[in-house]
Design a protein around this motif. Sequence first.
Motif, PDB file in Angstrom:
ATOM      1  N   MET A   1       2.558  -5.997 -11.481  1.00  0.00           N
ATOM      2  CA  MET A   1       2.064  -6.010 -10.094  1.00  0.00           C
ATOM      3  C   MET A   1       0.577  -5.655 -10.094  1.00  0.00           C
ATOM      4  O   MET A   1       0.179  -4.667 -10.696  1.00  0.00           O
ATOM      5  N   ASP A   2      -0.250  -6.470  -9.418  1.00  0.00           N
ATOM      6  CA  ASP A   2      -1.680  -6.219  -9.441  1.00  0.00           C
ATOM      7  C   ASP A   2      -2.047  -5.139  -8.436  1.00  0.00           C
ATOM      8  O   ASP A   2      -1.238  -4.687  -7.627  1.00  0.00           O
ATOM      9  N   ASP A   3      -3.336  -4.720  -8.508  1.00  0.00           N
ATOM     10  CA  ASP A   3      -3.809  -3.626  -7.651  1.00  0.00           C
ATOM     11  C   ASP A   3      -3.770  -4.004  -6.178  1.00  0.00           C
ATOM     12  O   ASP A   3      -3.484  -3.165  -5.319  1.00  0.00           O
ATOM     13  N   ARG A   4      -4.072  -5.290  -5.879  1.00  0.00           N
ATOM     14  CA  ARG A   4      -4.071  -5.715  -4.478  1.00  0.00           C
ATOM     15  C   ARG A   4      -2.687  -5.596  -3.875  1.00  0.00           C
ATOM     16  O   ARG A   4      -2.526  -5.158  -2.732  1.00  0.00           O
ATOM     17  N   SER A   5      -1.663  -5.953  -4.638  1.00  0.00           N
ATOM     18  CA  SER A   5      -0.290  -5.855  -4.141  1.00  0.00           C
ATOM     19  C   SER A   5       0.106  -4.402  -3.927  1.00  0.00           C
ATOM     20  O   SER A   5       0.786  -4.073  -2.954  1.00  0.00           O
ATOM     21  N   ARG A   6      -0.308  -3.541  -4.849  1.00  0.00           N
ATOM     22  CA  ARG A   6       0.010  -2.124  -4.679  1.00  0.00           C
ATOM     23  C   ARG A   6      -0.650  -1.553  -3.437  1.00  0.00           C
ATOM     24  O   ARG A   6      -0.047  -0.768  -2.699  1.00  0.00           O
ATOM     25  N   LEU A   7      -1.898  -1.937  -3.212  1.00  0.00           N
ATOM     26  CA  LEU A   7      -2.609  -1.447  -2.022  1.00  0.00           C
ATOM     27  C   LEU A   7      -1.956  -1.958  -0.751  1.00  0.00           C
ATOM     28  O   LEU A   7      -1.812  -1.213   0.230  1.00  0.00           O
ATOM     29  N   ASP A   8      -1.523  -3.218  -0.746  1.00  0.00           N
ATOM     30  CA  ASP A   8      -0.851  -3.777   0.427  1.00  0.00           C
ATOM     31  C   ASP A   8       0.473  -3.061   0.683  1.00  0.00           C
ATOM     32  O   ASP A   8       0.817  -2.771   1.837  1.00  0.00           O
ATOM     33  N   ARG A   9       1.205  -2.776  -0.373  1.00  0.00           N
ATOM     34  CA  ARG A   9       2.468  -2.058  -0.208  1.00  0.00           C
ATOM     35  C   ARG A   9       2.230  -0.653   0.341  1.00  0.00           C
ATOM     36  O   ARG A   9       2.969  -0.171   1.203  1.00  0.00           O
ATOM     37  N   TRP A  10       1.198   0.010  -0.159  1.00  0.00           N
ATOM     38  CA  TRP A  10       0.870   1.352   0.345  1.00  0.00           C
ATOM     39  C   TRP A  10       0.502   1.299   1.825  1.00  0.00           C
ATOM     40  O   TRP A  10       0.944   2.147   2.609  1.00  0.00           O
TER      41      TRP A  10
ATOM     42  N   ARG B   1      -8.134   4.997  -5.043  1.00  0.00           N
ATOM     43  CA  ARG B   1      -7.680   4.863  -6.431  1.00  0.00           C
ATOM     44  C   ARG B   1      -7.057   3.492  -6.670  1.00  0.00           C
ATOM     45  O   ARG B   1      -7.297   2.866  -7.713  1.00  0.00           O
ATOM     46  N   LEU B   2      -6.228   3.016  -5.731  1.00  0.00           N
ATOM     47  CA  LEU B   2      -5.568   1.732  -5.917  1.00  0.00           C
ATOM     48  C   LEU B   2      -6.540   0.558  -5.851  1.00  0.00           C
ATOM     49  O   LEU B   2      -6.281  -0.504  -6.426  1.00  0.00           O
ATOM     50  N   SER B   3      -7.645   0.736  -5.145  1.00  0.00           N
ATOM     51  CA  SER B   3      -8.606  -0.364  -5.005  1.00  0.00           C
ATOM     52  C   SER B   3      -9.411  -0.601  -6.278  1.00  0.00           C
ATOM     53  O   SER B   3      -9.893  -1.718  -6.511  1.00  0.00           O
ATOM     54  N   HIS B   4      -9.578   0.447  -7.101  1.00  0.00           N
ATOM     55  CA  HIS B   4     -10.386   0.367  -8.324  1.00  0.00           C
ATOM     56  C   HIS B   4     -11.798  -0.148  -8.025  1.00  0.00           C
ATOM     57  O   HIS B   4     -12.390  -0.860  -8.840  1.00  0.00           O
TER      58      HIS B   4
END
Length: 219
Positions: free
Chosen positions: A1-10, A66-69
Amino acid sequence: MDDRSRLDRWDRRTDLPLGVASLVFLGSYAVHVLDPELPSAVHAILLSLTYATWAMFAVDYAVRWRLSHEGPGFVRRHWLDTVVLLLPLLRPVRVVRTYEAMLRRHGEPRMGLHARVAAYSALSIALLGFAGSLAVYQAERSAPDATIRTFGDSLWWTCETLTTVGYGDFVPVTAMGRIIAVGLMACGLALLGTVTGSFSSFLLQRFSLGAEERRPPEK
């Protein structure tokens, strides 16, 4: 899962809790300011709720950073989130973002784009005005030469400031009151400009459609 998906989920998981936290912040702060005669234990609980919601926004900001890097660039690209974190006055406006996110989850909103912009801007102005009135009232009510002595005076002054009328009958005299005034002036201009621009764009579209309907068909 990429960072963008993690940020969207958050974002999806925290939209509703942070929206509720915004309302808790506004409610606890309002009771704390408007009823100073409450027992000290009650005021301690209200302040604890206020600081707890602030901590929630700080944690959300840190996790999203942090998730955005993106490093330090996150502050520049997400300047509105930074301002909301630093200025408690703007925190209740988070409710508007939460409402928009909930509408997207249930499909396309029924209102058109221009109506949604006007409605959300009006809600933002109302929330910002109420929070600003509380902050100015708290800063000004005990000042020796203050003209803003009651919450009603503060509400009236806030309406004057947000609409850029400025009768001059009520004027903040403390440093904190004037800082809040500058913020309300800037936000008032931005939000009212958004409403005016959206309404003007809506009228232009309607006139353009009317002109096309009256235009004779090409042979």
